[in-house]
Scaffold this motif. Structure first.
Motif, PDB file in Angstrom:
ATOM      1  N   ILE A 759      29.283 -77.666  -5.082  1.00 13.00           N
ATOM      2  CA  ILE A 759      29.634 -77.245  -6.583  1.00 13.00           C
ATOM      3  C   ILE A 759      28.216 -77.683  -7.306  1.00 13.00           C
ATOM      4  O   ILE A 759      27.766 -76.782  -8.204  1.00 13.00           O
ATOM      5  N   ILE A 760      27.511 -78.495  -6.869  1.00 12.63           N
ATOM      6  CA  ILE A 760      26.155 -79.146  -7.366  1.00 12.63           C
ATOM      7  C   ILE A 760      25.252 -77.877  -7.146  1.00 12.63           C
ATOM      8  O   ILE A 760      24.331 -77.475  -8.000  1.00 12.63           O
ATOM      9  N   ALA A 761      25.115 -77.497  -5.959  1.00 14.20           N
ATOM     10  CA  ALA A 761      24.249 -76.119  -5.325  1.00 14.20           C
ATOM     11  C   ALA A 761      24.550 -75.183  -6.268  1.00 14.20           C
ATOM     12  O   ALA A 761      23.768 -74.329  -6.733  1.00 14.20           O
ATOM     13  N   LEU A 762      25.903 -74.803  -6.523  1.00  9.33           N
ATOM     14  CA  LEU A 762      26.223 -73.848  -7.424  1.00  9.33           C
ATOM     15  C   LEU A 762      25.797 -73.681  -9.056  1.00  9.33           C
ATOM     16  O   LEU A 762      25.331 -72.701  -9.599  1.00  9.33           O
ATOM     17  N   ILE A 763      25.487 -75.117  -9.385  1.00 10.29           N
ATOM     18  CA  ILE A 763      24.996 -75.200 -10.703  1.00 10.29           C
ATOM     19  C   ILE A 763      23.504 -74.804 -10.690  1.00 10.29           C
ATOM     20  O   ILE A 763      23.075 -73.989 -11.665  1.00 10.29           O
ATOM     21  N   PHE A 764      22.646 -75.083  -9.857  1.00  5.68           N
ATOM     22  CA  PHE A 764      21.423 -74.685  -9.802  1.00  5.68           C
ATOM     23  C   PHE A 764      21.303 -73.190  -9.343  1.00  5.68           C
ATOM     24  O   PHE A 764      20.212 -72.631  -9.780  1.00  5.68           O
ATOM     25  N   VAL A 765      22.159 -72.743  -8.796  1.00  6.12           N
ATOM     26  CA  VAL A 765      22.041 -71.350  -8.405  1.00  6.12           C
ATOM     27  C   VAL A 765      22.288 -70.525  -9.799  1.00  6.12           C
ATOM     28  O   VAL A 765      21.674 -69.082  -9.937  1.00  6.12           O
ATOM     29  N   ASN A 766      23.126 -71.045 -10.700  1.00  5.24           N
ATOM     30  CA  ASN A 766      23.581 -70.289 -11.825  1.00  5.24           C
ATOM     31  C   ASN A 766      22.806 -70.371 -13.139  1.00  5.24           C
ATOM     32  O   ASN A 766      23.043 -70.029 -14.076  1.00  5.24           O
ATOM     33  N   ARG A 767      21.765 -71.564 -13.005  1.00 11.53           N
ATOM     34  CA  ARG A 767      20.674 -71.912 -13.927  1.00 11.53           C
ATOM     35  C   ARG A 767      19.976 -70.721 -14.577  1.00 11.53           C
ATOM     36  O   ARG A 767      19.628 -70.650 -15.846  1.00 11.53           O
ATOM     37  N   SER A 768      19.586 -69.676 -13.617  1.00 11.77           N
ATOM     38  CA  SER A 768      18.821 -68.551 -14.181  1.00 11.77           C
ATOM     39  C   SER A 768      19.078 -67.479 -13.391  1.00 11.77           C
ATOM     40  O   SER A 768      19.694 -67.391 -12.069  1.00 11.77           O
ATOM     41  N   PHE A 769      19.242 -66.300 -13.924  1.00 12.80           N
ATOM     42  CA  PHE A 769      19.225 -65.265 -13.263  1.00 12.80           C
ATOM     43  C   PHE A 769      18.204 -64.707 -12.167  1.00 12.80           C
ATOM     44  O   PHE A 769      18.336 -63.694 -11.542  1.00 12.80           O
ATOM     45  N   ARG A 770      16.866 -65.249 -12.625  1.00 15.27           N
ATOM     46  CA  ARG A 770      15.688 -64.722 -12.088  1.00 15.27           C
ATOM     47  C   ARG A 770      15.053 -66.020 -11.468  1.00 15.27           C
ATOM     48  O   ARG A 770      14.356 -65.799 -10.647  1.00 15.27           O
ATOM     49  N   ALA A 771      14.785 -67.264 -12.199  1.00 17.04           N
ATOM     50  CA  ALA A 771      14.211 -68.196 -11.853  1.00 17.04           C
ATOM     51  C   ALA A 771      14.397 -68.898 -10.298  1.00 17.04           C
ATOM     52  O   ALA A 771      15.535 -68.865 -10.107  1.00 17.04           O
ATOM     53  N   SER A 772      13.564 -69.405  -9.496  1.00 22.12           N
ATOM     54  CA  SER A 772      14.101 -69.906  -8.371  1.00 22.12           C
ATOM     55  C   SER A 772      14.485 -71.327  -8.607  1.00 22.12           C
ATOM     56  O   SER A 772      14.048 -72.008  -9.827  1.00 22.12           O
ATOM     57  N   PRO A 773      15.207 -72.055  -7.675  1.00 13.33           N
ATOM     58  CA  PRO A 773      15.433 -73.511  -7.740  1.00 13.33           C
ATOM     59  C   PRO A 773      14.567 -74.319  -8.025  1.00 13.33           C
ATOM     60  O   PRO A 773      14.474 -75.248  -8.717  1.00 13.33           O
TER      61      PRO A 773
END
Length: 852
Positions: A759-773
């Motif tokens: 779930i924490i990984a999903l937070i970082f995935v959805n923080r931006s539509f284009r920026a990398s983690p």
């Protein structure tokens, strides 16, 4: 001097108190309805009766009835928090509007029973005789009985910043009175007397006035319901049905495979309630409330918080000119001398000494304490030593219908003859100066050039008085000094704001009551296409189809009346445009209310315009609209991120509830685990995603398609992809643990820890539509750090503290177990980041077929 004959004594006798009371009882007070003014209880009722919030409260109540106190408290806490934030924000907005609203109606000087007296404007009745002077707000529509150099600012009705001259009429008008235009015998409720004085008899009050007629049209217009709310209500119902079905499925499978019906009912209810979309109303309420709070720091008041998101989708921005694009004041822009030289004026110090005589004389031709905007312009720009300090005003010659010029005679040095300063219409000054024909032709040529640039032109003349001052202004001996061009100056922020709107794919259209030449000049200065202005007269000749086509051909609409503004807005809406309408006058109110987003000016704006609006610019800065559009787009982007996260995160939760039943594995999730997950999910999707920075291209892309759904197929597909990947990672760990024949409590701890890390990984995935983690890690947010710290602390507690282990039914985890969970989260993050570009989540198409 007197412009018109004094009224007869019968007309000046006024009404008796008895007559006034009878008319007040029959016609009602001279006031407009208070409009859409919301009290605290009404705001609370509007918030509570929202179906989404009702679902939140109902869910908490069900948990409480089932004895799941912890889950009920969490659900109720978020419900109360969203209610409180929304209620406080809406109440503060109404309180600010109360401060802007003039609660006491303007006082009126009238004659009753043959005596002058001041009464509240709401007590004025038809037939009252009112007295008007500089600075008075006209309390009702009235016909002038006498006028002494009387001028009125009618911009709130007409949109024209220049005052109009008034003259008295001996009897009733032959035609219905229409605001605007010189030498008319009618004054209108709410307009401002900027010069002179007069008496008038009231012909209309309340809803019968010109302002009242606009109020009647407002009552027939319904405000637009935000599309986002409609979409969210729909998806909430669908997900609630889906959650119910999952609940029944889990309960049935549990009872079928385990044979324990009581446990099956409890497990089914717990899982079903965990899937209810309580996050959606919380997200929507908090996002809008926080957006309103962020805008308030930029001096933008949000009366309807949902309008912020709608503003981010605006495709057309219709704006009034006077007081919106311009500063609603006159400023000197150009000076032309008799020798043909022209000087453009950029500020008080820009004129230079070569124009000092013109400015000084123009100042002395003005009243020392002027109400007239054009006279105020001379006081603003004239040299300091040109102000009439130390000089005595001997006599004033006022404007007359047959000579549109005024002269003032000043005495300064006692040894010098009095000085005469005059200003007025160029043809009137040419007459006073006895200009030869060649000079008149040259003057007319310069006047035409200045008028073509949208300037109001005054001529300035000077002379000296010898002997006794004449009674007639025609007998003064004057010398023409030059021409002064005045205009309502453009706001400094407007060109940049309009350029940014264009870059963002938003069309800006100026709709004004002013003349085409003036409107075109302002439009070109602002950066709009003013080549083909459409006038109100031309608009009336077009049917709806022709008007819709004509709206695509130009940006300027001049001499437009209130009903025509409303027709333009409705025509744009018929083309499926998302329309934002700005304005400050009463004449703007119907179109403001009809538009998807109504924006009023808070400083110079009228109460009627503010009441009809969803957003109020407290600093009257047009550039604030662009900031609101930027924030609206950011809110919508972050909403999509939160929605994608919510949908994605519920898939592995539901899957982890079903998989053990289908595969015969130990049950992993119980009510306490679901409550913990809800404590992670809710703050993340509200506080964390709401605080996310805007995408770099947020104002470099066209508006989204108005028909686009928040829960689009592409977004749902992306969420399902995330959920499937996350579920696969968790199930892989579950199989690995079963394969190692781990004890049930250790298997539950290992699988649950993996789920939380994923779930924490999903937070970082959805923080931006284009920026990398990696880029996301470089811009940490306090809310995110707080959530991560809280999750880490709780996980450490439940893994190390025996009492917490008993509550969660966890066994001890070893270092290699923790490394395995971290590896699963990293694998999910990297895989989804590799897949993300394939979904093209960033919108690349515009809001209509005409945009790229």
């Amino acid at each position: 001097m007197t412009d018109d004959p004094e009224p007869d004594s019968d007309a000046m006798s006024g009404l008796t108190e008895a007559e006034a009371r009878a008319r007040l009882a029959a016609n009602g007070p001279n006031a407009l309805p208070s409009g859409d003014h919301r009290t605290g209880p009404r705001i609370l009722l509007e918030v509570i009766r929202e179906p989404m919030l009702a679902l939140l409260l109902a869910g908490g109540a069900i948990y409480a009835l089932l004895g799941e106190t912890r889950d009920a408290v969490v659900l109720m806490a978020f419900a109360c928090l969203s209610v409180l934030i929304t209620l406080v924000q809406e109440w503060r907005s109404e309180r600010v509007l109360d401060a802007l609203r003039d609660l006491s109606s303007p006082r009126a000087l009238i004659i009753r029973d043959g005596k002058r007296q001041r009464i509240a404007g709401r007590d004025v009745v038809q037939g009252d005789v009112i007295f008007l002077s500089e600075g008075d707000r006209v309390p009702a529509d009235a016909r002038l009985l006498s006028a002494h150099d009387l001028q009125a600012d009618e911009s709130l009705l007409t949109g024209e910043a220049v005052p109009v001259h008034k003259r008295a009429a001996p009897g009733p008008e032959d035609a219905p009175p229409i605001p605007g235009g010189d030498d008319l015998p009618t004054v209108f409720s709410g307009t401002l007397v900027v010069r002179g004085k007069g008496t008038a008899i009231v012909t209309a009050t309340g809803l019968s006035t010109e302002i009242g007629k606009i109020g009647i049209s407002l009552a027939s217009i319904r405000s637009e319901t935000p599309r986002l709310y409609l979409q969210t209500r729909r998806i909430v119902v669908l997900l609630a049905i889906a959650g119910t079905m999952v609940s029944l499925l889990v309960g049935g499978l549990y009872a079928y495979f385990r044979g324990d019906w009581l446990e099956a009912v409890l497990a089914g209810i717990a899982i079903g309630m965990s899937m209810l979309p309580e996050e959606f109303p919380v997200v929507l309420a908090i996002f809008m409330a926080m957006g309103a709070w962020r805008l308030s720091k930029a001096r933008v008041l949000t009366r309807r918080s949902a309008a912020i998101e709608t503003l981010g989708a605006a495709t057309i921005l219709c704006t009034d000119k006077t007081g919106t694009l311009t500063q609603n004041r006159m400023a000197i822009r150009q000076i032309r001398l008799p020798d043909g030289r022209a000087f453009d004026i950029d500020g008080p110090q820009a004129a230079g000494t070569v124009c000092a005589d013109v400015l000084q004389t123009g100042l002395l031709a003005c009243d020392p304490q002027p109400f007239d905007p054009m006279e105020q312009a001379f006081h603003t720009i004239a040299p300091q030593d040109g102000k009439p300090s130390g000089m005595t005003l001997l006599r004033s010659y006022g404007l007359r219908p047959d000579l549109l010029a005024m002269s003032q005679v000043w005495r300064g040095d006692a040894s010098a003859p009095p000085m005469i300063a005059a200003k007025g219409a160029p043809e009137a000054i040419a007459t006073l100066c006895a200009l030869p024909e060649t000079a008149r032709v040259a003057m007319a040529r310069d006047v035409d050039a200045m008028a073509a640039a949208g300037l109001r032109v005054l001529a300035i003349a000077r002379g000296t008085a010898t002997g006794t001052l004449p009674d007639n202004q025609h007998d003064l001996h004057l010398t023409w000094l030059g021409l002064v061009g005045l205009a309502d100056p453009l706001r400094e922020s407007v060109p940049q704001a309009i350029a940014e709107c264009r870059r963002a794919g938003i069309e800006v259209k100026m709709i004004t009551g002013d003349y085409p030449v003036t409107a075109t000049a302002i439009a070109r200065e602002a950066g709009l296409d003013g080549h083909f202005p459409l006038t109100g007269k031309e608009l009336d000749t077009l049917d709806d189809a022709a008007l819709g086509k004509r709206l695509q051909e130009g940006d300027v609409f001049a001499r437009i009346m209130p009903a025509q503004k409303l027709r333009i807005v409705n025509a744009l809406k018929a083309r499926n445009e998302v329309v934002a309408m700005t304005g400050d006058g009463v004449n703007d109110a119907p179109s403001i209310k009809s538009a998807h987003i109504g924006i009023a000016m808070g400083g110079r704006g009228t109460d009627v315009a503010r009441e009809a609006s969803a957003i109020v610019l407290l600093d009257d800065d047009f550039g604030s609209i662009v900031r609101a559009i930027r924030l609206g787009r950011r809110i919508y982007d972050n909403l999509r991120k939160a929605v994608a996260f919510i949908l994605a995160v519920h898939l592995p939760i539901a899957g982890l509830a079903l998989a053990p039943l289908l595969l015969g594995f130990p049950v992993i999730l119980g009510p306490i685990h679901i409550a913990f997950l809800e404590m992670v999910i809710d703050p993340v999707c509200t506080l964390v995603f709401e605080a996310e920075d805007e995408e770099k291209d947020i104002m470099d892309r066209p508006p989204r398609d108005p028909a686009e759904r928040l829960f689009s197929a592409r977004l749902i597909g992306w969420s399902v992809t995330q959920g499937v990947v996350a579920f696969a990672a968790v199930v892989a760990i579950l199989f690995w643990g079963v394969g190692r024949q781990m004890p049930e409590d250790e298997l539950r701890a290992l699988t649950f820890f993996t789920l939380v890390i994923v779930i924490i990984a999903l937070i970082f995935v959805n923080r931006s539509f284009r920026a990398s983690p990696v880029a996301a890690l470089g811009r940490p947010k306090p809310a995110l750090l707080l959530v991560l710290a809280a999750v880490a602390g709780i996980l450490a507690t439940v893994s190390l503290w025996p009492a917490a282990q008993d509550i969660f039914r966890f066994g001890p985890l070893h270092r290699d177990d923790l490394i395995l969970t971290a590896g699963a989260g990293l694998a999910v993050l990297l895989l989804l980041e590799a897949i993300k570009p394939l979904w093209h989540l960033r919108r690349t198409t515009g809001a209509s077929g005409t945009r790229s």
